[in-house]
Every structure is written in C-alpha cells, then in structure tokens.
Design a protein around this motif. Structure first.
Motif, PDB file in Angstrom:
ATOM      1  N   TRP A 282       0.827  -1.213   0.000  1.00 12.44           N
ATOM      2  CA  TRP A 282       0.000   0.000   0.000  1.00 12.44           C
ATOM      3  C   TRP A 282       0.861   1.263   0.000  1.00 12.44           C
ATOM      4  CZ3 TRP A 282      -4.734   0.743  -1.359  1.00 12.44           C
ATOM      5  CH2 TRP A 282      -5.682  -0.292  -1.261  1.00 12.44           C
ATOM      6  N   ALA A 283       1.958   1.251   0.766  1.00 13.15           N
ATOM      7  CA  ALA A 283       2.840   2.417   0.800  1.00 13.15           C
ATOM      8  C   ALA A 283       3.422   2.687  -0.582  1.00 13.15           C
ATOM      9  CB  ALA A 283       3.954   2.203   1.822  1.00 13.15           C
ATOM     10  N   GLY A 284       3.923   1.640  -1.224  1.00 14.66           N
ATOM     11  CA  GLY A 284       4.488   1.811  -2.559  1.00 14.66           C
ATOM     12  C   GLY A 284       3.451   2.254  -3.567  1.00 14.66           C
ATOM     13  N   THR A 285       2.247   1.682  -3.490  1.00 12.67           N
ATOM     14  CA  THR A 285       1.185   2.049  -4.427  1.00 12.67           C
ATOM     15  C   THR A 285       0.779   3.513  -4.265  1.00 12.67           C
ATOM     16  OG1 THR A 285       0.305  -0.199  -4.557  1.00 12.67           O
ATOM     17  CG2 THR A 285      -1.208   1.596  -5.075  1.00 12.67           C
ATOM     18  N   LEU A 286       0.595   3.953  -3.033  1.00  8.92           N
ATOM     19  CA  LEU A 286       0.172   5.343  -2.803  1.00  8.92           C
ATOM     20  C   LEU A 286       1.255   6.336  -3.233  1.00  8.92           C
ATOM     21  CD1 LEU A 286      -1.622   4.959   0.650  1.00  8.92           C
ATOM     22  CD2 LEU A 286      -2.657   5.210  -1.619  1.00  8.92           C
ATOM     23  N   VAL A 287       2.520   5.990  -3.005  1.00  6.83           N
ATOM     24  CA  VAL A 287       3.613   6.862  -3.458  1.00  6.83           C
ATOM     25  C   VAL A 287       3.622   6.943  -4.985  1.00  6.83           C
ATOM     26  CG1 VAL A 287       6.125   7.092  -3.604  1.00  6.83           C
ATOM     27  CG2 VAL A 287       5.051   6.546  -1.416  1.00  6.83           C
ATOM     28  N   SER A 288       3.452   5.796  -5.646  1.00  3.82           N
ATOM     29  CA  SER A 288       3.442   5.780  -7.111  1.00  3.82           C
ATOM     30  C   SER A 288       2.249   6.535  -7.670  1.00  3.82           C
ATOM     31  CB  SER A 288       3.429   4.332  -7.622  1.00  3.82           C
ATOM     32  OG  SER A 288       4.645   3.695  -7.380  1.00  3.82           O
ATOM     33  N   VAL A 289       1.079   6.341  -7.061  1.00  7.50           N
ATOM     34  CA  VAL A 289      -0.122   7.051  -7.522  1.00  7.50           C
ATOM     35  C   VAL A 289       0.065   8.563  -7.379  1.00  7.50           C
ATOM     36  CG1 VAL A 289      -2.540   7.512  -6.977  1.00  7.50           C
ATOM     37  CG2 VAL A 289      -1.733   5.152  -7.129  1.00  7.50           C
ATOM     38  N   ALA A 290       0.612   8.996  -6.239  1.00  9.44           N
ATOM     39  CA  ALA A 290       0.853  10.423  -6.030  1.00  9.44           C
ATOM     40  C   ALA A 290       1.850  10.964  -7.055  1.00  9.44           C
ATOM     41  CB  ALA A 290       1.364  10.665  -4.615  1.00  9.44           C
ATOM     42  N   GLY A 291       2.896  10.188  -7.324  1.00  7.84           N
ATOM     43  CA  GLY A 291       3.884  10.610  -8.313  1.00  7.84           C
ATOM     44  C   GLY A 291       3.285  10.693  -9.703  1.00  7.84           C
ATOM     45  N   GLY A 292       2.481   9.682 -10.064  1.00 11.75           N
ATOM     46  CA  GLY A 292       1.830   9.709 -11.373  1.00 11.75           C
ATOM     47  C   GLY A 292       0.879  10.884 -11.516  1.00 11.75           C
ATOM     48  N   ALA A 293       0.140  11.182 -10.443  1.00 14.62           N
ATOM     49  CA  ALA A 293      -0.774  12.333 -10.475  1.00 14.62           C
ATOM     50  C   ALA A 293       0.006  13.631 -10.651  1.00 14.62           C
ATOM     51  CB  ALA A 293      -1.597  12.375  -9.195  1.00 14.62           C
ATOM     52  N   ALA A 294       1.151  13.734  -9.975  1.00 16.24           N
ATOM     53  CA  ALA A 294       1.975  14.939 -10.104  1.00 16.24           C
ATOM     54  C   ALA A 294       2.490  15.108 -11.523  1.00 16.24           C
ATOM     55  CB  ALA A 294       3.142  14.876  -9.110  1.00 16.24           C
ATOM     56  N   MET A 295       2.901  13.999 -12.146  1.00 15.88           N
ATOM     57  CA  MET A 295       3.396  14.068 -13.516  1.00 15.88           C
ATOM     58  C   MET A 295       2.317  14.548 -14.476  1.00 15.88           C
ATOM     59  SD  MET A 295       5.576  10.530 -13.809  1.00 15.88           S
ATOM     60  CE  MET A 295       5.913  10.817 -15.551  1.00 15.88           C
ATOM     61  N   VAL A 296       1.118  13.974 -14.336  1.00 23.25           N
ATOM     62  CA  VAL A 296       0.040  14.302 -15.263  1.00 23.25           C
ATOM     63  C   VAL A 296      -0.499  15.694 -15.011  1.00 23.25           C
ATOM     64  CG1 VAL A 296      -2.265  13.635 -16.042  1.00 23.25           C
ATOM     65  CG2 VAL A 296      -0.570  11.877 -15.550  1.00 23.25           C
ATOM     66  N   MET A 297      -0.682  16.070 -13.729  1.00 23.76           N
ATOM     67  CA  MET A 297      -1.259  17.374 -13.389  1.00 23.76           C
ATOM     68  C   MET A 297      -0.337  18.521 -13.779  1.00 23.76           C
ATOM     69  SD  MET A 297      -4.247  16.792 -12.137  1.00 23.76           S
ATOM     70  CE  MET A 297      -4.672  18.270 -11.228  1.00 23.76           C
ATOM     71  N   ALA A 298       0.965  18.237 -13.894  1.00 26.19           N
ATOM     72  CA  ALA A 298       1.907  19.281 -14.288  1.00 26.19           C
ATOM     73  C   ALA A 298       1.637  19.790 -15.692  1.00 26.19           C
ATOM     74  CB  ALA A 298       3.341  18.766 -14.191  1.00 26.19           C
TER      75      ALA A 298
END
Length: 323
Positions: free
Chosen positions: A149-165
C-alpha cells in the motif's frame, strides 16, 4: 530451490507486465501522430476490434501449427477455441472481463472529455491500483501488505503529479465519476483476468475478452459519435493501437499475471505515464517542469516498494507450502 524458482517466476511476471505498460505508454504519442480527426469513442472501439482480429489470427496460426505437428504424430490436435466450462470457468467471468475492458475505454474517453486530459488521466490511472487493492481485500479476502500500500500510494501520487503538471484541468464532478469508473473497470478486469489465465491460455482468454469488449464498444461509439470519419493516418494509428497497445501488450500483461498478483499488475501499469513522459521528452521534444521530474522519481520509488512487497509475498507463500 523452490524459493529461487518462485522469485524467478515473479521477476519474469513483473518484467512482462512492465513491458506491457511501456507499450501502453505509447498511446498518446501514436494518437498525436494521426488520429486527431477520429472520435475518441471510435478510436477506442476500433482499437478493440483490431485487437480481436489480431488475437484471432494468433490463435489460428497456433492451431494450424499444432495440426501440422499432430499430423506428424508429435502432438495431439487441440480445439481452436476450447470451451471454458470444460475447464471449470464460468462464461460470466469472460463477460465481466469484457465489460471491464470495454467500460474502461468508454468511461475514460468520456471522462477525459469532461475533465481534461490531465485530471482525467490522473484519476483513471491513479485510482486503478487503489480499486484493485480494495477489491483484493474486501471481495477476495486477501488483504495486501502495508509495504504494498505504501508503494502504491507513493506511485499514484507521483503519477498524479506528472500528469497534473501538464495543466488543462477542468472541474467536472460527472467527469471525475466517469474516470473513477474507468479505474474501477480496469481493476476489475485485471483481477478477473488473473483468474482466467491461471486456467486457460492467455491467447484464448484475450481473444474472448477483447471480442466481447469490441461487441460492446462499437454500438456505443455509433450512438455517441455516428459513423466514423476515416483517414489513412487514422487507420494506421488504430491498427497500431489494436495490434501493439491492446493485442500484444495485453498478452504480455496476461502472461505476467500468471506469476504475480492482480493488484501488483495494476500498480505496475503506472509505468505507462513514465513511458509517455520519456517519449514526450525524447521523441516529441517537450520540455517538462520540475514537478513532472519529481513525480517521475516518486513513481519509480513507489514501484520499487511494490515489487519488493510482491517478491516478499511470493517467498512467504512458498515458505508456507514447504512447511
């Protein structure tokens, strides 16, 4: 020896799913090169139809080769399309998997239209692993580890940051709901597909699933967008998407799921925005903001945690079997 075999099998599964995600990451670049004049609904529906034809051709070639070997007394003749019931599989699972793939396409394209590419992509792709983890815990009664769960949430947050940029966000509650449904549809497909490919050839499973999805998506595209307006460039893009992005990539994804968990497979699909990012920088020549680069690092760090959790889980399973 068994532990090493399990770890090796998991590593191969992770590699197959990762390559599939890289191929999915070429979608945006491919569409930007020639499918702009075609309705998004028809891009999705035609992509599914082409993938069905491609998978059917693979099955036919494989069947002819088996018949040739059988004629030489090397191997018995196998049916082209085995009956799932004879293998203990319920047809409803194939229908649900088709609905998952077809639903993802329909919900995603409509959701992105309402919310914009940035928000829609972040919600659809980012929610998929979370949906998969929740369904694994609540429906299948097999909760995942805190490390996963920790790895998934970190990856999801990172992916959201990439796309939202990239910007271009639009507030649309209905669009957000559709993108959440897209993530749920794909997560459901992955978990069901995991069950199916454990008992049947991935080629057969994907042919059944994508043929069903195409049969669902084409009428929806016709209702939503009318008759398609084709151009040579659009045809070439759709063929590429159907053969490579859907057909080949999902074959690799299905093979990989044989040796890793469904939720881990969905989380590894977050490699898709990483691949799209790399292509945007190297091929298209886009300049990316610092937020995108930090998001990229977060995705990679989170995926390493997920891979570690998956390998640990497989070792624990093997240890329990040997006890």
């Amino acid at each position: 020896m068994a532990r090493n075999s399990s770890a090796s099998s998991s590593a191969v599964g992770i590699a197959f799913v990762s390559v599939a995600a890289v191929l999915w990451g070429t979608t945006g670049t491919a569409q930007s090169l020639g499918a702009g004049g075609l309705s998004p609904f028809w891009v999705g529906a035609a992509q599914l139809a082409v993938s069905s034809l491609f998978l059917g051709a693979l099955l036919a070639v494989s069947h002819w080769r088996l018949r040739g070997r059988a004629g030489q007394g090397v191997a018995p003749v196998q049916p082209l399309l085995p009956n799932p019931v004879h293998l203990g599989l319920r047809p409803v699972w194939f229908v649900l998997a088709s609905m998952g793939i077809g639903g993802y396409s329909v919900f995603f394209y409509e959701g992105v239209t309402l919310t914009g590419v940035a928000v829609g992509t972040a919600v659809a792709i980012g929610s998929g692993p979370i949906w998969a983890g929740l369904m694994q815990a609540l429906v299948l009664r097999a909760p995942l580890s805190a490390l996963w769960w920790a790895g998934t949430l970190v990856s999801v947050a990172g992916g959201a940051a990439m796309v939202m940029a990239r910007g271009g966000a639009t507030l649309s509650w209905s669009g957000l709901a559709l993108c959440l449904l897209a993530g749920l549809s794909y997560a459901g497909y992955a978990l069901i597909n995991k069950r199916l490919v454990t008992h049947m050839s991935p080629r057969v499973v994907n042919f059944y699933v994508f043929t069903g999805a195409a049969c669902m998506a084409v009428p929806i595209a016709l209702v939503q967008s009318g008759l398609p307006q084709w151009s040579l460039a659009a045809v070439l893009v759709v063929v590429y998407l159907g053969v490579v992005v859907s057909g080949l990539a999902h074959m690799l994804f299905s093979i990989g799921l044989r040796s890793i968990s469904g939720p881990t497979g969905v989380t590894l699909s977050l490699i898709e925005p990483v691949a799209a990012f790399v292509l945007a920088v190297w091929v298209v020549g886009e300049r990316q903001p610092l937020q995108s680069w930090l998001g990229l690092l977060a995705v990679l760090a989170g995926l390493m945690l997920v891979i570690g959790a998956e390998m640990r889980s497989q070792r624990a399973v093997m240890a329990a079997q040997m006890a």
